[in-house]
Design an enzyme around this catalytic site. Structure first.
Site, mmCIF file in Angstrom:
data_model
loop_
_atom_site.group_PDB
_atom_site.id
_atom_site.type_symbol
_atom_site.label_atom_id
_atom_site.label_comp_id
_atom_site.label_asym_id
_atom_site.label_seq_id
_atom_site.Cartn_x
_atom_site.Cartn_y
_atom_site.Cartn_z
ATOM 1 N N ARG A 86 0.795 -1.236 0.000
ATOM 2 C CA ARG A 86 0.000 0.000 0.000
ATOM 3 C C ARG A 86 0.828 1.287 0.000
ATOM 4 N NH1 ARG A 86 -2.383 -3.997 2.570
ATOM 5 N NH2 ARG A 86 -4.565 -4.391 2.068
ATOM 6 N N HIS A 97 -0.912 -2.555 -4.557
ATOM 7 C CA HIS A 97 -0.357 -3.477 -5.553
ATOM 8 C C HIS A 97 -0.280 -2.909 -6.969
ATOM 9 C CE1 HIS A 97 -0.019 -6.397 -2.508
ATOM 10 N NE2 HIS A 97 -1.191 -6.981 -2.582
ATOM 11 N N HIS A 138 2.968 -12.783 -5.499
ATOM 12 C CA HIS A 138 1.803 -12.921 -4.614
ATOM 13 C C HIS A 138 1.239 -14.347 -4.613
ATOM 14 C CE1 HIS A 138 -1.490 -11.598 -2.181
ATOM 15 N NE2 HIS A 138 -1.246 -10.314 -2.367
ATOM 16 N N ASP A 162 -2.052 -9.742 8.345
ATOM 17 C CA ASP A 162 -1.887 -9.053 7.064
ATOM 18 C C ASP A 162 -0.906 -7.907 7.327
ATOM 19 O OD1 ASP A 162 -2.092 -8.099 4.516
ATOM 20 O OD2 ASP A 162 -4.266 -7.802 4.544
ATOM 21 N N GLU A 189 4.914 -12.475 1.157
ATOM 22 C CA GLU A 189 5.339 -11.553 0.111
ATOM 23 C C GLU A 189 6.614 -10.849 0.559
ATOM 24 O OE1 GLU A 189 1.578 -9.192 -0.697
ATOM 25 O OE2 GLU A 189 0.875 -10.782 0.610
HETATM 26 C C1 GLA Z 1 -2.007 -8.306 0.182
HETATM 27 C C2 GLA Z 1 -2.637 -7.322 1.080
HETATM 28 C C3 GLA Z 1 -3.941 -7.843 1.563
HETATM 29 C C4 GLA Z 1 -4.837 -8.193 0.408
HETATM 30 C C5 GLA Z 1 -4.141 -9.181 -0.477
HETATM 31 C C6 GLA Z 1 -4.976 -9.471 -1.695
HETATM 32 O O1 GLA Z 1 -1.519 -9.384 0.872
HETATM 33 O O2 GLA Z 1 -1.818 -6.951 2.156
HETATM 34 O O3 GLA Z 1 -4.554 -6.893 2.366
HETATM 35 O O4 GLA Z 1 -5.125 -7.053 -0.324
HETATM 36 O O5 GLA Z 1 -2.906 -8.674 -0.859
HETATM 37 O O6 GLA Z 1 -6.300 -9.735 -1.405
#
Ligand code: GLA
Length: 384
Positions: free
Chosen positions: A111, A136, A211, A283, A349
Protein backbone atom coordinates in the site's frame (compact mmCIF):
# COMPACT_ATOMS: atom_id res chain seq x y z
CA UNK A 1 41.22 -59.76 -26.21
CA UNK A 2 40.04 -60.67 -29.71
CA UNK A 3 39.21 -57.96 -32.20
CA UNK A 4 35.54 -58.75 -31.84
CA UNK A 5 35.39 -58.49 -28.02
CA UNK A 6 37.50 -55.29 -28.28
CA UNK A 7 34.92 -53.77 -30.63
CA UNK A 8 32.05 -54.83 -28.34
CA UNK A 9 33.83 -53.27 -25.34
CA UNK A 10 34.26 -49.98 -27.22
CA UNK A 11 30.59 -49.93 -28.25
CA UNK A 12 29.61 -50.69 -24.65
CA UNK A 13 31.77 -47.86 -23.34
CA UNK A 14 30.31 -45.47 -25.92
CA UNK A 15 26.76 -46.40 -24.86
CA UNK A 16 27.67 -45.81 -21.20
CA UNK A 17 28.95 -42.31 -21.99
CA UNK A 18 25.81 -41.52 -24.02
CA UNK A 19 23.59 -42.72 -21.15
CA UNK A 20 25.44 -40.45 -18.74
CA UNK A 21 25.46 -37.36 -20.96
CA UNK A 22 21.95 -37.38 -22.46
CA UNK A 23 19.95 -36.76 -19.25
CA UNK A 24 22.45 -34.04 -18.28
CA UNK A 25 21.98 -32.30 -21.61
CA UNK A 26 18.24 -32.52 -21.12
CA UNK A 27 18.26 -30.56 -17.88
CA UNK A 28 20.73 -28.18 -19.43
CA UNK A 29 19.44 -27.36 -22.84
CA UNK A 30 17.75 -24.11 -23.68
CA UNK A 31 14.79 -25.52 -25.52
CA UNK A 32 13.17 -27.96 -23.13
CA UNK A 33 10.71 -25.77 -21.32
CA UNK A 34 7.29 -27.08 -22.17
CA UNK A 35 5.10 -24.32 -23.67
CA UNK A 36 1.31 -24.56 -23.89
CA UNK A 37 -1.49 -22.21 -24.93
CA UNK A 38 -3.17 -20.61 -21.92
CA UNK A 39 -6.04 -18.80 -23.65
CA UNK A 40 -6.50 -15.28 -24.97
CA UNK A 41 -6.94 -12.00 -23.14
CA UNK A 42 -10.03 -9.85 -23.76
CA UNK A 43 -7.90 -7.86 -26.22
CA UNK A 44 -7.19 -11.06 -28.10
CA UNK A 45 -3.58 -11.37 -27.01
CA UNK A 46 -2.49 -14.99 -26.62
CA UNK A 47 -1.08 -16.03 -23.25
CA UNK A 48 1.24 -18.98 -22.81
CA UNK A 49 1.93 -21.40 -20.00
CA UNK A 50 5.53 -22.46 -19.45
CA UNK A 51 6.20 -25.61 -17.43
CA UNK A 52 9.63 -25.82 -15.77
CA UNK A 53 10.81 -29.03 -14.12
CA UNK A 54 13.82 -30.69 -12.58
CA UNK A 55 14.83 -34.34 -12.55
CA UNK A 56 13.08 -34.99 -9.23
CA UNK A 57 9.75 -34.13 -10.90
CA UNK A 58 9.33 -30.80 -9.07
CA UNK A 59 7.29 -28.65 -11.44
CA UNK A 60 6.43 -24.97 -11.71
CA UNK A 61 4.03 -23.52 -14.29
CA UNK A 62 4.24 -19.82 -15.13
CA UNK A 63 2.20 -17.70 -17.52
CA UNK A 64 3.49 -14.58 -19.22
CA UNK A 65 0.13 -13.00 -18.33
CA UNK A 66 1.02 -11.04 -15.21
CA UNK A 67 4.28 -12.94 -14.68
CA UNK A 68 2.08 -15.34 -12.79
CA UNK A 69 2.92 -18.56 -10.97
CA UNK A 70 0.04 -20.85 -11.96
CA UNK A 71 1.04 -24.07 -10.20
CA UNK A 72 3.82 -25.54 -8.09
CA UNK A 73 3.85 -29.33 -7.74
CA UNK A 74 5.91 -30.61 -4.82
CA UNK A 75 6.08 -34.02 -3.12
CA UNK A 76 4.86 -34.84 0.40
CA UNK A 77 6.77 -37.10 2.80
CA UNK A 78 5.48 -40.19 0.95
CA UNK A 79 6.55 -38.80 -2.41
CA UNK A 80 2.99 -37.88 -3.49
CA UNK A 81 2.91 -34.70 -5.56
CA UNK A 82 0.31 -31.97 -5.05
CA UNK A 83 -0.23 -28.51 -6.45
CA UNK A 84 0.46 -26.19 -3.51
CA UNK A 85 -0.64 -22.78 -4.82
CA UNK A 86 -4.02 -21.24 -5.67
CA UNK A 87 -4.83 -20.07 -9.17
CA UNK A 88 -7.01 -20.44 -12.25
CA UNK A 89 -7.14 -22.84 -15.18
CA UNK A 90 -6.90 -20.18 -17.90
CA UNK A 91 -5.97 -16.56 -18.46
CA UNK A 92 -9.64 -15.53 -18.22
CA UNK A 93 -9.64 -16.33 -14.49
CA UNK A 94 -6.58 -14.16 -13.91
CA UNK A 95 -8.06 -11.27 -15.90
CA UNK A 96 -11.23 -11.27 -13.80
CA UNK A 97 -9.50 -12.20 -10.51
CA UNK A 98 -9.09 -9.66 -7.72
CA UNK A 99 -6.90 -11.67 -5.36
CA UNK A 100 -3.54 -11.37 -7.17
CA UNK A 101 -3.03 -15.18 -7.18
CA UNK A 102 0.63 -15.91 -7.98
CA UNK A 103 1.12 -12.60 -9.80
CA UNK A 104 4.22 -10.45 -10.12
CA UNK A 105 3.24 -7.34 -8.21
CA UNK A 106 4.41 -3.87 -9.23
CA UNK A 107 5.23 -1.12 -9.71
CA UNK A 108 4.72 -0.86 -5.95
CA UNK A 109 3.70 -4.01 -4.07
CA UNK A 110 1.51 -3.34 -1.01
CA UNK A 111 0.00 0.00 0.00
CA UNK A 112 0.81 3.66 -0.54
CA UNK A 113 -1.24 5.90 1.76
CA UNK A 114 -3.93 7.99 0.03
CA UNK A 115 -2.32 7.06 -3.32
CA UNK A 116 0.20 9.85 -2.98
CA UNK A 117 3.91 10.40 -2.55
CA UNK A 118 6.42 13.19 -3.09
CA UNK A 119 9.63 12.67 -5.05
CA UNK A 120 12.08 15.51 -5.75
CA UNK A 121 9.49 18.04 -4.63
CA UNK A 122 6.83 16.76 -7.01
CA UNK A 123 3.62 15.13 -5.80
CA UNK A 124 2.57 11.98 -7.65
CA UNK A 125 -1.03 10.82 -7.52
CA UNK A 126 -1.94 7.16 -7.94
CA UNK A 127 -5.21 5.24 -8.08
CA UNK A 128 -6.96 4.67 -4.75
CA UNK A 129 -7.98 1.08 -5.38
CA UNK A 130 -8.08 -0.11 -1.76
CA UNK A 131 -10.41 2.23 0.10
CA UNK A 132 -8.45 5.47 0.49
CA UNK A 133 -5.16 3.81 -0.40
CA UNK A 134 -3.22 2.58 -3.41
CA UNK A 135 -2.61 -1.19 -3.50
CA UNK A 136 -0.36 -3.48 -5.55
CA UNK A 137 0.44 -1.07 -8.38
CA UNK A 138 -3.04 0.27 -9.07
CA UNK A 139 -5.89 -0.51 -11.46
CA UNK A 140 -3.78 -2.40 -13.99
CA UNK A 141 -0.70 -3.56 -12.11
CA UNK A 142 2.13 -5.70 -13.45
CA UNK A 143 0.02 -8.77 -12.62
CA UNK A 144 -2.47 -7.74 -15.35
CA UNK A 145 0.06 -7.05 -18.11
CA UNK A 146 1.36 -9.34 -20.82
CA UNK A 147 5.10 -9.97 -20.39
CA UNK A 148 7.63 -11.11 -23.02
CA UNK A 149 9.07 -14.57 -22.41
CA UNK A 150 12.50 -16.00 -23.16
CA UNK A 151 14.02 -19.36 -22.30
CA UNK A 152 17.26 -18.69 -20.37
CA UNK A 153 17.89 -22.22 -19.04
CA UNK A 154 21.41 -23.13 -17.96
CA UNK A 155 23.16 -25.84 -15.96
CA UNK A 156 21.58 -24.24 -12.85
CA UNK A 157 18.16 -25.32 -14.09
CA UNK A 158 15.31 -24.56 -16.42
CA UNK A 159 14.74 -20.83 -16.40
CA UNK A 160 12.22 -18.43 -17.90
CA UNK A 161 12.89 -14.73 -18.24
CA UNK A 162 9.86 -12.47 -18.37
CA UNK A 163 10.29 -8.83 -19.23
CA UNK A 164 8.01 -5.83 -19.23
CA UNK A 165 8.40 -2.14 -20.02
CA UNK A 166 6.30 0.04 -17.74
CA UNK A 167 5.95 3.38 -19.51
CA UNK A 168 6.53 6.77 -17.94
CA UNK A 169 3.26 7.77 -16.31
CA UNK A 170 1.72 4.29 -16.30
CA UNK A 171 -0.59 4.08 -13.27
CA UNK A 172 0.76 7.52 -12.28
CA UNK A 173 4.38 6.43 -11.63
CA UNK A 174 7.29 8.40 -13.12
CA UNK A 175 9.90 6.98 -15.48
CA UNK A 176 10.12 4.32 -18.16
CA UNK A 177 10.86 1.29 -16.04
CA UNK A 178 12.28 -1.82 -17.66
CA UNK A 179 11.69 -4.92 -15.51
CA UNK A 180 12.76 -8.53 -15.83
CA UNK A 181 11.89 -11.43 -13.58
CA UNK A 182 13.85 -14.65 -14.09
CA UNK A 183 12.17 -17.79 -12.73
CA UNK A 184 14.57 -20.72 -12.25
CA UNK A 185 13.62 -24.24 -11.17
CA UNK A 186 16.87 -25.36 -9.63
CA UNK A 187 18.31 -28.56 -11.11
CA UNK A 188 19.74 -29.84 -7.83
CA UNK A 189 16.87 -29.15 -5.38
CA UNK A 190 13.13 -28.60 -5.31
CA UNK A 191 13.31 -24.86 -5.36
CA UNK A 192 12.10 -21.92 -7.39
CA UNK A 193 14.35 -18.87 -7.52
CA UNK A 194 13.04 -15.53 -8.74
CA UNK A 195 15.57 -12.83 -9.68
CA UNK A 196 14.16 -9.38 -10.31
CA UNK A 197 16.06 -6.71 -12.20
CA UNK A 198 14.95 -3.22 -13.13
CA UNK A 199 16.18 0.14 -14.31
CA UNK A 200 14.55 3.47 -15.00
CA UNK A 201 15.18 6.64 -17.02
CA UNK A 202 13.64 8.91 -14.34
CA UNK A 203 13.72 8.69 -10.56
CA UNK A 204 10.86 6.48 -9.39
CA UNK A 205 9.72 4.20 -6.55
CA UNK A 206 9.67 0.44 -6.91
CA UNK A 207 8.74 -2.58 -4.81
CA UNK A 208 8.40 -5.97 -6.52
CA UNK A 209 7.10 -9.21 -5.09
CA UNK A 210 5.28 -12.38 -6.00
CA UNK A 211 1.80 -12.92 -4.61
CA UNK A 212 1.63 -16.75 -4.54
CA UNK A 213 -0.98 -18.18 -2.15
CA UNK A 214 0.45 -21.36 -0.62
CA UNK A 215 -1.37 -24.28 0.91
CA UNK A 216 1.18 -27.02 1.59
CA UNK A 217 -1.69 -29.48 2.05
CA UNK A 218 -2.70 -28.90 -1.59
CA UNK A 219 -4.66 -26.11 -3.27
CA UNK A 220 -8.34 -26.06 -2.34
CA UNK A 221 -7.87 -28.61 0.46
CA UNK A 222 -8.81 -27.23 3.90
CA UNK A 223 -7.34 -24.22 5.70
CA UNK A 224 -3.81 -23.28 6.74
CA UNK A 225 -4.55 -22.75 10.46
CA UNK A 226 -2.85 -25.97 11.57
CA UNK A 227 0.29 -25.27 9.55
CA UNK A 228 3.27 -23.98 11.48
CA UNK A 229 5.05 -20.76 10.66
CA UNK A 230 8.51 -19.56 11.56
CA UNK A 231 9.52 -15.97 10.78
CA UNK A 232 13.08 -14.78 11.28
CA UNK A 233 11.80 -11.42 12.45
CA UNK A 234 11.88 -9.89 15.92
CA UNK A 235 9.95 -6.81 14.82
CA UNK A 236 6.97 -5.86 12.71
CA UNK A 237 5.43 -2.63 11.42
CA UNK A 238 2.04 -2.02 13.13
CA UNK A 239 -0.68 -0.51 10.96
CA UNK A 240 -3.69 1.79 11.25
CA UNK A 241 -7.21 0.56 10.50
CA UNK A 242 -6.57 0.93 6.73
CA UNK A 243 -3.41 -1.24 6.93
CA UNK A 244 -0.98 1.65 6.46
CA UNK A 245 2.08 1.42 8.75
CA UNK A 246 2.01 3.97 11.57
CA UNK A 247 5.80 4.31 11.32
CA UNK A 248 6.42 2.43 14.56
CA UNK A 249 8.66 -0.63 14.46
CA UNK A 250 7.42 -2.88 17.28
CA UNK A 251 9.04 -5.83 19.02
CA UNK A 252 7.04 -9.06 18.54
CA UNK A 253 7.81 -10.20 22.08
CA UNK A 254 4.60 -11.05 24.00
CA UNK A 255 2.39 -10.43 20.97
CA UNK A 256 0.56 -12.82 18.56
CA UNK A 257 3.14 -11.63 16.01
CA UNK A 258 5.94 -13.64 17.58
CA UNK A 259 6.78 -16.44 15.12
CA UNK A 260 10.43 -16.70 16.15
CA UNK A 261 9.64 -20.35 17.00
CA UNK A 262 7.42 -22.48 14.75
CA UNK A 263 3.82 -21.77 15.81
CA UNK A 264 0.49 -22.91 14.36
CA UNK A 265 -0.97 -20.05 12.34
CA UNK A 266 -4.36 -20.55 13.99
CA UNK A 267 -3.01 -20.58 17.56
CA UNK A 268 -3.52 -16.85 18.21
CA UNK A 269 -5.19 -15.54 15.06
CA UNK A 270 -8.56 -14.80 16.73
CA UNK A 271 -7.12 -13.11 19.82
CA UNK A 272 -8.55 -9.84 21.04
CA UNK A 273 -5.68 -7.82 19.59
CA UNK A 274 -6.10 -4.47 17.82
CA UNK A 275 -3.55 -5.30 15.10
CA UNK A 276 -5.23 -8.63 14.32
CA UNK A 277 -8.60 -6.87 14.18
CA UNK A 278 -7.27 -4.31 11.69
CA UNK A 279 -5.93 -7.11 9.49
CA UNK A 280 -8.92 -9.44 10.02
CA UNK A 281 -6.14 -11.86 10.90
CA UNK A 282 -2.50 -11.59 9.83
CA UNK A 283 -1.89 -9.05 7.06
CA UNK A 284 1.28 -7.31 8.23
CA UNK A 285 4.87 -6.60 7.33
CA UNK A 286 7.60 -8.20 9.44
CA UNK A 287 11.06 -6.64 9.63
CA UNK A 288 13.51 -9.41 8.82
CA UNK A 289 16.38 -9.82 11.25
CA UNK A 290 18.93 -10.17 8.45
CA UNK A 291 18.47 -6.45 7.78
CA UNK A 292 18.75 -4.85 4.39
CA UNK A 293 22.30 -5.86 3.50
CA UNK A 294 21.13 -7.47 0.22
CA UNK A 295 22.46 -10.96 1.00
CA UNK A 296 20.14 -13.91 0.47
CA UNK A 297 19.01 -15.09 3.91
CA UNK A 298 16.30 -17.33 5.29
CA UNK A 299 13.15 -15.34 6.10
CA UNK A 300 10.34 -17.81 6.75
CA UNK A 301 9.46 -21.46 7.02
CA UNK A 302 6.04 -23.10 6.80
CA UNK A 303 5.51 -26.71 7.85
CA UNK A 304 2.39 -28.76 7.22
CA UNK A 305 2.34 -31.56 9.85
CA UNK A 306 -0.16 -33.61 7.80
CA UNK A 307 1.72 -33.87 4.51
CA UNK A 308 5.17 -33.16 5.92
CA UNK A 309 5.72 -30.52 3.23
CA UNK A 310 7.95 -27.65 4.27
CA UNK A 311 8.47 -24.36 2.47
CA UNK A 312 11.53 -22.25 3.19
CA UNK A 313 11.57 -18.70 1.86
CA UNK A 314 14.89 -16.90 1.52
CA UNK A 315 15.22 -13.36 0.27
CA UNK A 316 17.41 -10.32 -0.18
CA UNK A 317 14.46 -8.09 0.81
CA UNK A 318 14.27 -6.40 4.23
CA UNK A 319 10.62 -7.30 4.89
CA UNK A 320 7.93 -9.92 4.42
CA UNK A 321 4.15 -9.52 4.35
CA UNK A 322 2.49 -12.51 5.95
CA UNK A 323 -1.14 -12.54 4.83
CA UNK A 324 -3.33 -15.36 6.16
CA UNK A 325 -5.90 -15.38 3.34
CA UNK A 326 -8.43 -13.40 5.37
CA UNK A 327 -10.31 -12.07 2.35
CA UNK A 328 -10.85 -15.50 0.82
CA UNK A 329 -14.49 -16.38 1.45
CA UNK A 330 -15.32 -19.37 -0.74
CA UNK A 331 -16.98 -17.32 -3.48
CA UNK A 332 -13.89 -17.56 -5.67
CA UNK A 333 -13.46 -20.82 -7.60
CA UNK A 334 -10.07 -21.70 -8.95
CA UNK A 335 -8.21 -24.58 -10.56
CA UNK A 336 -10.21 -27.79 -10.92
CA UNK A 337 -13.30 -25.89 -9.74
CA UNK A 338 -11.99 -25.77 -6.17
CA UNK A 339 -13.66 -23.22 -3.86
CA UNK A 340 -11.11 -21.06 -2.07
CA UNK A 341 -12.51 -20.76 1.43
CA UNK A 342 -11.56 -18.48 4.33
CA UNK A 343 -7.86 -18.80 5.21
CA UNK A 344 -7.36 -21.72 2.82
CA UNK A 345 -3.94 -20.35 1.81
CA UNK A 346 -1.26 -17.93 2.97
CA UNK A 347 1.03 -15.44 1.28
CA UNK A 348 4.62 -14.63 2.18
CA UNK A 349 5.34 -11.55 0.11
CA UNK A 350 9.02 -10.63 0.32
CA UNK A 351 9.22 -6.89 -0.04
CA UNK A 352 10.28 -3.45 1.13
CA UNK A 353 7.95 -2.06 3.77
CA UNK A 354 4.48 -0.83 2.81
CA UNK A 355 4.14 2.92 2.21
CA UNK A 356 7.93 3.43 2.27
CA UNK A 357 7.70 6.45 -0.08
CA UNK A 358 5.94 8.25 2.81
CA UNK A 359 8.25 7.01 5.60
CA UNK A 360 11.78 8.41 5.53
CA UNK A 361 12.82 6.03 8.33
CA UNK A 362 12.04 2.88 6.27
CA UNK A 363 14.61 1.39 3.83
CA UNK A 364 14.31 3.41 0.65
CA UNK A 365 12.34 2.22 -2.38
CA UNK A 366 13.63 4.98 -4.65
CA UNK A 367 15.31 3.87 -7.87
CA UNK A 368 17.49 6.40 -9.67
CA UNK A 369 18.48 6.37 -13.35
CA UNK A 370 21.82 4.63 -13.88
CA UNK A 371 21.23 2.39 -10.86
CA UNK A 372 20.07 -1.20 -11.07
CA UNK A 373 17.33 -2.65 -8.92
CA UNK A 374 18.11 -6.25 -7.95
CA UNK A 375 16.15 -8.55 -5.72
CA UNK A 376 16.10 -12.32 -5.24
CA UNK A 377 13.69 -14.66 -3.47
CA UNK A 378 13.96 -18.46 -3.27
CA UNK A 379 11.06 -20.80 -2.37
CA UNK A 380 12.44 -24.18 -1.39
CA UNK A 381 10.28 -27.25 -0.81
CA UNK A 382 11.33 -30.21 1.31
CA UNK A 383 9.65 -32.66 3.71
CA UNK A 384 9.90 -33.55 7.39
C1 GLA B 1 -2.01 -8.31 0.18
C2 GLA B 1 -2.64 -7.32 1.08
C3 GLA B 1 -3.94 -7.84 1.56
C4 GLA B 1 -4.84 -8.19 0.41
C5 GLA B 1 -4.14 -9.18 -0.48
C6 GLA B 1 -4.98 -9.47 -1.70
O1 GLA B 1 -1.52 -9.38 0.87
O2 GLA B 1 -1.82 -6.95 2.16
O3 GLA B 1 -4.55 -6.89 2.37
O4 GLA B 1 -5.12 -7.05 -0.32
O5 GLA B 1 -2.91 -8.67 -0.86
O6 GLA B 1 -6.30 -9.74 -1.40
Amino acid sequence: MTRQTGAIAIIFLFLLVVAAVVPFRRSHAGSNIDKQAFGKTRQGEPADLYVLTNKAGFEVAITNYGGTLVSIKAPDRKGQFADVILGYDTVTGYEAGKSYFGGTIGRYANRIAHGQFVLNGRTYTLARNDGENHLHGGLIGFNKRVWTAKDVSSSAGQALELSYLSKDGEEGYPGNLSVTAVFTVLADRNALKIDYLANTDKETVLNLTNHAYFNLGGQGVGDILGQQLLLHASKFTPVDSTLIPTGEVRNVHNTPFDFLHPTAIGARIDRDDEQLKFGKGYDHNWVLDHGSQQALASAAEVYDPESGRTLTVSTTEPGIQFYSGNFLDGTEHGKDGKAYTHRSALCLETQHFPDSPNHASFPTTVLKPGREYRSTTVYRFSTK
